[in-house]
Design a protein around this motif. Structure first.
Motif, PDB file in Angstrom:
ATOM      1  N   GLU A 134       0.889  -1.205   0.107  1.00 14.38           N
ATOM      2  CA  GLU A 134       0.009  -0.068  -0.057  1.00 14.38           C
ATOM      3  C   GLU A 134       1.142   1.124   0.138  1.00 14.38           C
ATOM      4  N   TYR A 135       0.672   2.266  -0.318  1.00 11.99           N
ATOM      5  CA  TYR A 135       0.989   3.445  -0.641  1.00 11.99           C
ATOM      6  C   TYR A 135       0.489   4.587  -0.379  1.00 11.99           C
ATOM      7  N   VAL A 136       0.732   5.564   0.017  1.00 18.37           N
ATOM      8  CA  VAL A 136      -0.242   6.947   0.232  1.00 18.37           C
ATOM      9  C   VAL A 136       0.390   8.003  -0.628  1.00 18.37           C
ATOM     10  N   ARG A 137      -0.285   8.361  -1.791  1.00 18.62           N
ATOM     11  CA  ARG A 137      -0.039   9.194  -2.900  1.00 18.62           C
ATOM     12  C   ARG A 137       0.067  10.693  -2.552  1.00 18.62           C
ATOM     13  N   VAL A 138       0.618  11.261  -2.366  1.00 18.47           N
ATOM     14  CA  VAL A 138       0.405  12.971  -1.699  1.00 18.47           C
ATOM     15  C   VAL A 138       0.216  13.695  -2.914  1.00 18.47           C
ATOM     16  N   LEU A 139      -0.765  14.464  -2.773  1.00 10.25           N
ATOM     17  CA  LEU A 139      -1.235  15.484  -3.883  1.00 10.25           C
ATOM     18  C   LEU A 139      -1.175  16.970  -3.416  1.00 10.25           C
ATOM     19  N   PRO A 140      -1.011  17.878  -4.131  1.00  8.63           N
ATOM     20  CA  PRO A 140      -1.042  19.422  -3.807  1.00  8.63           C
ATOM     21  C   PRO A 140      -2.546  19.615  -3.461  1.00  8.63           C
ATOM     22  N   ASP A 141      -2.826  20.485  -2.551  1.00  6.95           N
ATOM     23  CA  ASP A 141      -3.988  20.811  -2.066  1.00  6.95           C
ATOM     24  C   ASP A 141      -4.677  21.811  -3.264  1.00  6.95           C
ATOM     25  N   PHE A 142      -5.654  21.323  -4.308  1.00  2.15           N
ATOM     26  CA  PHE A 142      -6.133  22.142  -5.262  1.00  2.15           C
ATOM     27  C   PHE A 142      -7.065  23.080  -4.828  1.00  2.15           C
ATOM     28  N   THR A 143      -7.431  23.322  -3.515  1.00  2.92           N
ATOM     29  CA  THR A 143      -8.621  24.045  -3.112  1.00  2.92           C
ATOM     30  C   THR A 143      -8.493  25.390  -3.708  1.00  2.92           C
ATOM     31  N   ASP A 144      -7.375  26.162  -3.373  1.00  2.44           N
ATOM     32  CA  ASP A 144      -7.099  27.474  -3.617  1.00  2.44           C
ATOM     33  C   ASP A 144      -7.239  27.640  -5.150  1.00  2.44           C
ATOM     34  N   TYR A 145      -6.909  27.007  -5.870  1.00  2.49           N
ATOM     35  CA  TYR A 145      -7.055  26.864  -7.419  1.00  2.49           C
ATOM     36  C   TYR A 145      -8.418  26.748  -7.856  1.00  2.49           C
ATOM     37  N   ARG A 146      -9.221  25.762  -7.245  1.00  2.00           N
ATOM     38  CA  ARG A 146     -10.492  25.727  -7.459  1.00  2.00           C
ATOM     39  C   ARG A 146     -11.343  26.889  -6.869  1.00  2.00           C
ATOM     40  N   ASN A 147     -10.938  27.660  -6.025  1.00  2.00           N
ATOM     41  CA  ASN A 147     -11.596  28.774  -5.540  1.00  2.00           C
ATOM     42  C   ASN A 147     -10.993  30.142  -6.031  1.00  2.00           C
ATOM     43  N   ARG A 148     -10.224  30.234  -7.000  1.00  2.00           N
ATOM     44  CA  ARG A 148      -9.389  31.261  -7.155  1.00  2.00           C
ATOM     45  C   ARG A 148     -10.393  32.416  -7.648  1.00  2.00           C
ATOM     46  N   LEU A 149     -11.322  32.301  -8.275  1.00  2.00           N
ATOM     47  CA  LEU A 149     -12.315  32.885  -8.737  1.00  2.00           C
ATOM     48  C   LEU A 149     -13.487  33.405  -8.084  1.00  2.00           C
ATOM     49  N   THR A 150     -13.950  32.428  -7.427  1.00  2.00           N
ATOM     50  CA  THR A 150     -15.147  32.614  -6.824  1.00  2.00           C
ATOM     51  C   THR A 150     -15.351  33.526  -5.739  1.00  2.00           C
ATOM     52  N   ALA A 151     -14.230  33.865  -5.095  1.00  2.00           N
ATOM     53  CA  ALA A 151     -14.196  34.985  -3.941  1.00  2.00           C
ATOM     54  C   ALA A 151     -14.373  36.065  -4.555  1.00  2.00           C
ATOM     55  N   SER A 152     -13.584  36.504  -5.315  1.00  2.00           N
ATOM     56  CA  SER A 152     -13.653  37.607  -6.190  1.00  2.00           C
ATOM     57  C   SER A 152     -14.861  37.781  -6.848  1.00  2.00           C
ATOM     58  N   HIS A 153     -15.519  36.907  -7.512  1.00  2.00           N
ATOM     59  CA  HIS A 153     -16.666  36.962  -8.218  1.00  2.00           C
ATOM     60  C   HIS A 153     -17.986  37.316  -7.262  1.00  2.00           C
ATOM     61  N   ASN A 154     -18.009  36.475  -6.086  1.00  2.00           N
ATOM     62  CA  ASN A 154     -18.751  36.727  -5.287  1.00  2.00           C
ATOM     63  C   ASN A 154     -18.814  38.379  -4.629  1.00  2.00           C
ATOM     64  N   ALA A 155     -17.702  38.800  -4.467  1.00  2.00           N
ATOM     65  CA  ALA A 155     -17.551  40.078  -4.068  1.00  2.00           C
ATOM     66  C   ALA A 155     -18.111  41.078  -4.956  1.00  2.00           C
ATOM     67  N   VAL A 156     -17.954  40.955  -6.454  1.00  2.00           N
ATOM     68  CA  VAL A 156     -18.325  41.628  -7.390  1.00  2.00           C
ATOM     69  C   VAL A 156     -19.816  41.715  -7.225  1.00  2.00           C
ATOM     70  N   ILE A 157     -20.453  40.414  -7.247  1.00  2.00           N
ATOM     71  CA  ILE A 157     -21.945  40.384  -7.199  1.00  2.00           C
ATOM     72  C   ILE A 157     -22.407  41.270  -6.055  1.00  2.00           C
ATOM     73  N   ALA A 158     -21.943  40.735  -4.789  1.00  2.00           N
ATOM     74  CA  ALA A 158     -22.281  41.343  -3.435  1.00  2.00           C
ATOM     75  C   ALA A 158     -22.459  43.196  -3.683  1.00  2.00           C
ATOM     76  N   SER A 159     -21.617  43.532  -4.303  1.00  2.00           N
ATOM     77  CA  SER A 159     -21.326  45.006  -4.472  1.00  2.00           C
ATOM     78  C   SER A 159     -22.418  45.616  -5.326  1.00  2.00           C
ATOM     79  N   LYS A 160     -23.246  44.742  -6.178  1.00  2.00           N
ATOM     80  CA  LYS A 160     -23.748  45.315  -7.039  1.00  2.00           C
ATOM     81  C   LYS A 160     -25.280  45.607  -6.413  1.00  2.00           C
TER      82      LYS A 160
END
Ligand SMILES: O=C(CO)COP(=O)(O)O
Length: 160
Positions: A134-160
């Protein structure tokens, strides 16, 4: 941060070879028959058929490479259904589906899949004690990449 994926002792091995490399792959499989036998096999159409015929292994066959087989194996890597990629690609031959080949090799790197593109590397891989444990394969956490646009996009929507 990183994430981890478990590999079982029994590996899901993708076998792929270009036409001038198919004989090398068959001979490599014959040389390591006993070590390979306990594992599960996947392959592009023609390679998979030849391995089945020569070795008697059951190979889950996708389309032939030029018909999309490389992309299908890439998708299985993303879905964590392939543990090891043995891909003897031909460095002397341009291929109609070069973009697909590049995409498959890229996904193997991205998802940290052990990959052999020549006989020597494949020999090193198959003789590693990790191949049968058995082996544990390490992966980078892609969360920041996945969320890279949603936070700023949500801020733009909220400001309208
Ligand atoms: O072209 C391939 C990989 O890029 C291999 O496809 P086949 O195994 O069908 O020949």
């Amino acid at each position: 941060m990183s994430t981890h994926l478990q590999m079982n002792a029994q590996k899901n091995i993708a076998l792929v070879a270009h036409d001038h490399k198919k004989q090398d792959l068959i001979e490599w499989c014959e040389k390591h028959y006993d070590a390979l036998k306990p594992h599960r096999f996947f392959g592009t159409g023609t390679t998979g058929q030849l391995i089945e015929n020569a070795l008697g292994f059951s190979v889950h066959r996708f389309q032939s490479g030029p018909l999309g087989g490389d992309q299908q194996i890439g998708a299985k890597i993303v879905e964590n259904e392939i543990d090891v990629l043995i891909f003897f690609w031909d460095p002397l031959e341009p291929m109609s589906h070069d973009p697909d080949i590049k995409a498959l090799l890229r996904l193997a790197v991205l998802w940290n899949i052990p990959t052999a593109s020549n006989i020597t590397t494949a020999d090193f891989l198959i003789t590693s004690p990790l191949f049968i444990s058995e082996y544990v394969r390490v992966l980078p956490d892609f969360t920041d990449y996945r969320n890279r646009l949603t936070a700023s996009h949500n801020a733009v929507i909220a400001s309208k």
